[in-house]
Design an enzyme around this catalytic site. Structure first.
Site, PDB file in Angstrom:
ATOM      1  CE  LYS A 209      -3.946  -2.043  -0.023  1.00  0.00           C
ATOM      2  NZ  LYS A 209      -4.831  -1.954  -1.207  1.00  0.00           N
ATOM      3  N   GLY A 210       2.031   1.108  -0.527  1.00  0.00           N
ATOM      4  CA  GLY A 210       2.920   2.263  -0.586  1.00  0.00           C
ATOM      5  C   GLY A 210       2.845   3.007  -1.904  1.00  0.00           C
ATOM      6  N   GLY A 211       1.979   2.596  -2.789  1.00  0.00           N
ATOM      7  CA  GLY A 211       1.846   3.293  -4.052  1.00  0.00           C
ATOM      8  C   GLY A 211       2.762   2.772  -5.135  1.00  0.00           C
ATOM      9  CB  THR A 212       4.823  -0.252  -5.434  1.00  0.00           C
ATOM     10  OG1 THR A 212       3.785  -1.145  -4.992  1.00  0.00           O
ATOM     11  CG2 THR A 212       5.757   0.042  -4.282  1.00  0.00           C
ATOM     12  NE  ARG A 213      -0.057  -2.925  -9.880  1.00  0.00           N
ATOM     13  CZ  ARG A 213       0.316  -3.943 -10.654  1.00  0.00           C
ATOM     14  NH1 ARG A 213       0.588  -3.734 -11.941  1.00  0.00           N
ATOM     15  NH2 ARG A 213       0.468  -5.140 -10.162  1.00  0.00           N
TER      16      ARG A 213
HETATM   17  N1  LIG Z   1      -0.036   9.366  -5.511  1.00  0.00           N
HETATM   18  C1  LIG Z   1      -0.705   8.734  -4.540  1.00  0.00           C
HETATM   19  N2  LIG Z   1      -1.038   9.380  -3.435  1.00  0.00           N
HETATM   20  C2  LIG Z   1      -1.699   8.760  -2.440  1.00  0.00           C
HETATM   21  N3  LIG Z   1      -2.062   7.463  -2.468  1.00  0.00           N
HETATM   22  C3  LIG Z   1      -1.754   6.787  -3.561  1.00  0.00           C
HETATM   23  C4  LIG Z   1      -1.051   7.362  -4.640  1.00  0.00           C
HETATM   24  N4  LIG Z   1      -0.890   6.410  -5.567  1.00  0.00           N
HETATM   25  C5  LIG Z   1      -1.454   5.303  -5.085  1.00  0.00           C
HETATM   26  N5  LIG Z   1      -1.984   5.534  -3.888  1.00  0.00           N
HETATM   27  C6  LIG Z   1      -2.682   4.576  -3.053  1.00  0.00           C
HETATM   28  O1  LIG Z   1      -1.785   3.532  -2.747  1.00  0.00           O
HETATM   29  C7  LIG Z   1      -2.550   2.368  -2.551  1.00  0.00           C
HETATM   30  C8  LIG Z   1      -2.011   1.296  -3.440  1.00  0.00           C
HETATM   31  O2  LIG Z   1      -0.695   1.037  -3.090  1.00  0.00           O
HETATM   32  P1  LIG Z   1       0.053  -0.196  -3.747  1.00  0.00           P
HETATM   33  O3  LIG Z   1       0.045  -0.049  -5.224  1.00  0.00           O
HETATM   34  O4  LIG Z   1       1.386  -0.331  -3.111  1.00  0.00           O
HETATM   35  O5  LIG Z   1      -0.917  -1.382  -3.372  1.00  0.00           O
HETATM   36  S1  LIG Z   1      -0.483  -2.857  -3.178  1.00  0.00           S
HETATM   37  O6  LIG Z   1       0.143  -2.964  -1.855  1.00  0.00           O
HETATM   38  O7  LIG Z   1       0.446  -3.189  -4.245  1.00  0.00           O
HETATM   39  O8  LIG Z   1      -1.677  -3.639  -3.234  1.00  0.00           O
HETATM   40  C9  LIG Z   1      -3.981   2.688  -2.944  1.00  0.00           C
HETATM   41  O9  LIG Z   1      -4.671   2.951  -1.771  1.00  0.00           O
HETATM   42  P2  LIG Z   1      -6.018   2.196  -1.457  1.00  0.00           P
HETATM   43  O10 LIG Z   1      -6.955   2.666  -2.492  1.00  0.00           O
HETATM   44  O11 LIG Z   1      -6.394   2.620  -0.069  1.00  0.00           O
HETATM   45  O12 LIG Z   1      -5.742   0.734  -1.544  1.00  0.00           O
HETATM   46  C10 LIG Z   1      -3.819   3.927  -3.753  1.00  0.00           C
HETATM   47  O13 LIG Z   1      -4.985   4.721  -3.711  1.00  0.00           O
END
Ligand SMILES: Nc1ncnc2c1ncn2[C@@H]1O[C@H](COP(=O)(O)OS(=O)(=O)O)[C@@H](OP(=O)(O)O)[C@H]1O
Length: 261
Positions: A209-213
């Protein structure tokens, strides 16, 4: 001459002649029982014979001039029939794993794709189901690493030849500019049509959930970047399979070097 009085009549016994009320009650009970038994038999007969009657042609098995077939008795009260045999339509296929995954997760955003870009999750030449399957996310480890590879990569023969031609042209241009992926000695196996199989050149590392995607999708926009759609979890789950598995993309052969782990 004295006559003996006539003997009194014997008292009526219960077996010979009962009270009229008891007799009437017995008759009613008996008639109700017989009626219920008849209804039960007719219901069972209708439920067993009606499917067979549907398969027979009209009039078959009945003598000419016989009574017309009676309608099923109390059809609304009959138990539902169980249809057997091959005429039964096949049940709908179970939802795919991708559909289930997407039902519980929100759909990934459609990342912009360059013309001919068919490597990402939104690719495969219009295969919506394949795109959704590519977004299947498995439970991740505390840390997550996403690898992005630039350059030319292994392609799946199932994909369109148009994109292959573009990739071939792109490979030629990269080789001309000196930054081609094909010239690296020992960097991987080369296939004539689909480029090279090689290890990733870049990793995206981040917690769950760190935004790696989102970062991966942003990088994927670049036409020279190939990124994996499904995370192979090499470092945390499949490390024992070795670099050969990692580079050849055992999980996704068409994304041999598009590694997300
Ligand atoms: N730029 C930016 N700013 C704030 N938040 C962001 C951003 N990009 C991605 N996100 C949020 O990151 C969540 C997805 O993180 P990951 O891609 O690492 O998800 S995963 O762990 O791989 O499943 C996902 O949060 P959730 O929707 O709560 O799951 C995204 O909304």
């Amino acid at each position: 001459m004295a006559q003996w009085p006539a003997p009194p009549p014997p008292p009526p016994t219960a077996s010979s002649k009962g009270p009229p009320a008891r007799k009437l009650l017995f008759m009613c009970t008996l008639s109700l029982s017989v009626t219920y038994l008849c209804y039960s038999l007719m219901s069972c007969y209708s439920s067993l014979q009606f499917p067979l009657a549907l398969q027979e042609p009209p009039g078959a098995g009945e003598p000419s001039g016989g009574p017309p077939p009676s309608p099923p008795l109390l059809p609304s009260l009959l138990p539902p029939r169980v249809q057997l045999g091959p005429s039964r339509p096949p049940p709908p296929p179970p939802p795919s794993l991708g559909a289930l995954a997407n039902a519980s997760r929100r759909e990934p955003p459609d990342s912009p794709q360059a013309p001919g870009e068919n490597w990402g999750p939104g690719s495969s030449g219009g295969g919506g189901a394949a795109n959704r399957d590519a977004w299947i996310r498995t439970p991740l480890a505390p840390t997550e690493m996403i690898t992005v590879q630039s350059g030319l990569f292994e392609r799946d023969p199932h994909e369109s030849s148009t994109t292959d031609e573009e990739l071939t042209g792109r490979r030629g241009s990269n080789s001309t500019s000196g930054g081609g992926e094909k010239g690296g000695p020992g960097s991987g196996t080369t296939t004539p049509d689909y480029g090279e199989k090689k290890l990733p050149q870049a990793l995206i590392i981040g917690v769950k959930k760190g935004g790696t995607r989102a970062l991966l999708e942003a990088i994927r926009v670049h036409p020279d970047v190939r990124a994996v759609g499904v995370e192979p979890h090499f470092f945390d789950r499949n490390y024992e399979k070795g670099l050969e598995w990692y580079s050849l993309g055992t999980i996704l052969p068409d994304r041999a070097t598009q590694i997300v782990c």
